[in-house]
Scaffold this active site. Structure first.
Site, PDB file in Angstrom:
ATOM      1  N   CYS A   1       0.884  -1.162   0.000  1.00 16.17           N
ATOM      2  CA  CYS A   1       0.000   0.000   0.000  1.00 16.17           C
ATOM      3  C   CYS A   1       0.913   1.201   0.000  1.00 16.17           C
ATOM      4  O   CYS A   1       1.593   1.473   0.987  1.00 16.17           O
ATOM      5  CB  CYS A   1      -0.905   0.022   1.221  1.00 16.17           C
ATOM      6  SG  CYS A   1      -1.822   1.579   1.324  1.00 16.17           S
TER       7      CYS A   1
ATOM      8  N   CYS B   1      -0.351   4.090   2.658  1.00 13.10           N
ATOM      9  CA  CYS B   1      -0.348   3.894   4.112  1.00 13.10           C
ATOM     10  C   CYS B   1      -0.127   2.424   4.412  1.00 13.10           C
ATOM     11  O   CYS B   1       0.978   1.934   4.250  1.00 13.10           O
ATOM     12  CB  CYS B   1      -1.623   4.419   4.751  1.00 13.10           C
ATOM     13  SG  CYS B   1      -3.131   3.939   3.902  1.00 13.10           S
ATOM     14  N   SER B   2      -1.139   1.715   4.839  1.00  9.04           N
ATOM     15  CA  SER B   2      -0.926   0.328   5.233  1.00  9.04           C
ATOM     16  C   SER B   2      -2.170  -0.524   5.004  1.00  9.04           C
ATOM     17  O   SER B   2      -2.442  -1.438   5.772  1.00  9.04           O
ATOM     18  CB  SER B   2      -0.515   0.266   6.706  1.00  9.04           C
ATOM     19  OG  SER B   2      -1.489   0.936   7.489  1.00  9.04           O
ATOM     20  N   CYS B   3      -2.931  -0.252   3.964  1.00  5.93           N
ATOM     21  CA  CYS B   3      -4.108  -1.058   3.664  1.00  5.93           C
ATOM     22  C   CYS B   3      -3.687  -2.524   3.493  1.00  5.93           C
ATOM     23  O   CYS B   3      -2.671  -2.811   2.853  1.00  5.93           O
ATOM     24  CB  CYS B   3      -4.789  -0.557   2.397  1.00  5.93           C
ATOM     25  SG  CYS B   3      -5.491   1.103   2.595  1.00  5.93           S
TER      26      CYS B   3
HETATM   27 FE    FE Z   1      -3.512   2.324   2.630  1.00  2.00          FE
END
Ligand code: FE
Length: 207
Positions: free
Chosen positions: A110, A113-115
């Site tokens: 991602c 961010c951190s999906c």
């Molecule tokens: Fe994300």
């Protein structure tokens, strides 16, 4: 760029979701009342990260390796096929499963961010959330994979899948040589979190 919605919103230009705010508020209140130590919360997160999440994904992969019809459904509609095994919900509403083959290697990230697909993989590892991984995996995936211990032949095409608020990806790793005749339970033990992110191969069976 699409919005990302993974609950860890410090990189996001918008407020936390109501659910995330509620979770934070409840955690803070319980800790304040001495009802829940923060290390207990860490422990729960750790269990969810290490055990529950990746185990679900491993069961999905083992089923796909064992059942050609299931694999077909999984690649066609990941969300529905994953739901067949009882997994789904938050952060896994639109799942796309991409298959590794001798010619194509898939890896998930991602960039914003951190999906991450929580229902099948649990919570993301810290390196997945790091700026370095997010920035470099797109620019120089082979170099990053090599640093993580996965050397790919030049003939293998590398595809990088950037998760978003809408779509979460999971890699279907190649079934390892020597795993013929193993049960689904035995196969699932070969499937690591990193293999389903695409930064490693599935483990080889012990002989
Ligand atoms: Fe994300």
């Amino acid at each position: 760029m699409s919005e990302h919605d993974d609950g860890s919103s410090h990189h996001h230009p918008r407020p936390l979701s109501a659910a995330a705010l509620r979770a934070q508020a409840i955690e803070a209140l319980l800790a304040e009342k001495g009802l829940l130590a923060s290390d207990a919360i860490d422990k729960i997160v750790e269990i969810y990260t290490r055990d529950i999440g990746p185990l679900n994904g491993a069961r999905v992969v083992a089923r796909a390796w064992s059942d050609a019809g299931y694999k077909q459904r999984l690649l066609r509609d990941g969300t529905a096929a994953i739901a067949e095994l009882g997994f789904g919900g938050l952060q896994g509403e639109h799942m796309v499963v991409v298959e590794n083959t001798p010619r194509v290697h898939n890896v998930v990230c991602c960039t914003l961010c951190s999906c991450y697909p929580w229902p099948v993989l649990g919570l993301p590892p810290s390196w997945y959330k790091s700026f370095e991984y997010r920035a470099r995996i797109v620019r120089e995936p082979r170099a990053v994979l090599r640093e993580l211990g996965l050397e790919l032949p030049a003939t293998v095409e590398v595809r990088v899948w950037d998760s978003s608020a809408e779509v979460r990806y999971m890699v279907l790793p190649e079934r390892p040589p020597g795993s013929e005749g193993l049960s689904e339970a035995e196969l699932s033990a070969l499937v690591t979190r990193d293999a389903m992110i695409g930064v490693a191969r599935a483990l080889s069976p012990k002989r």
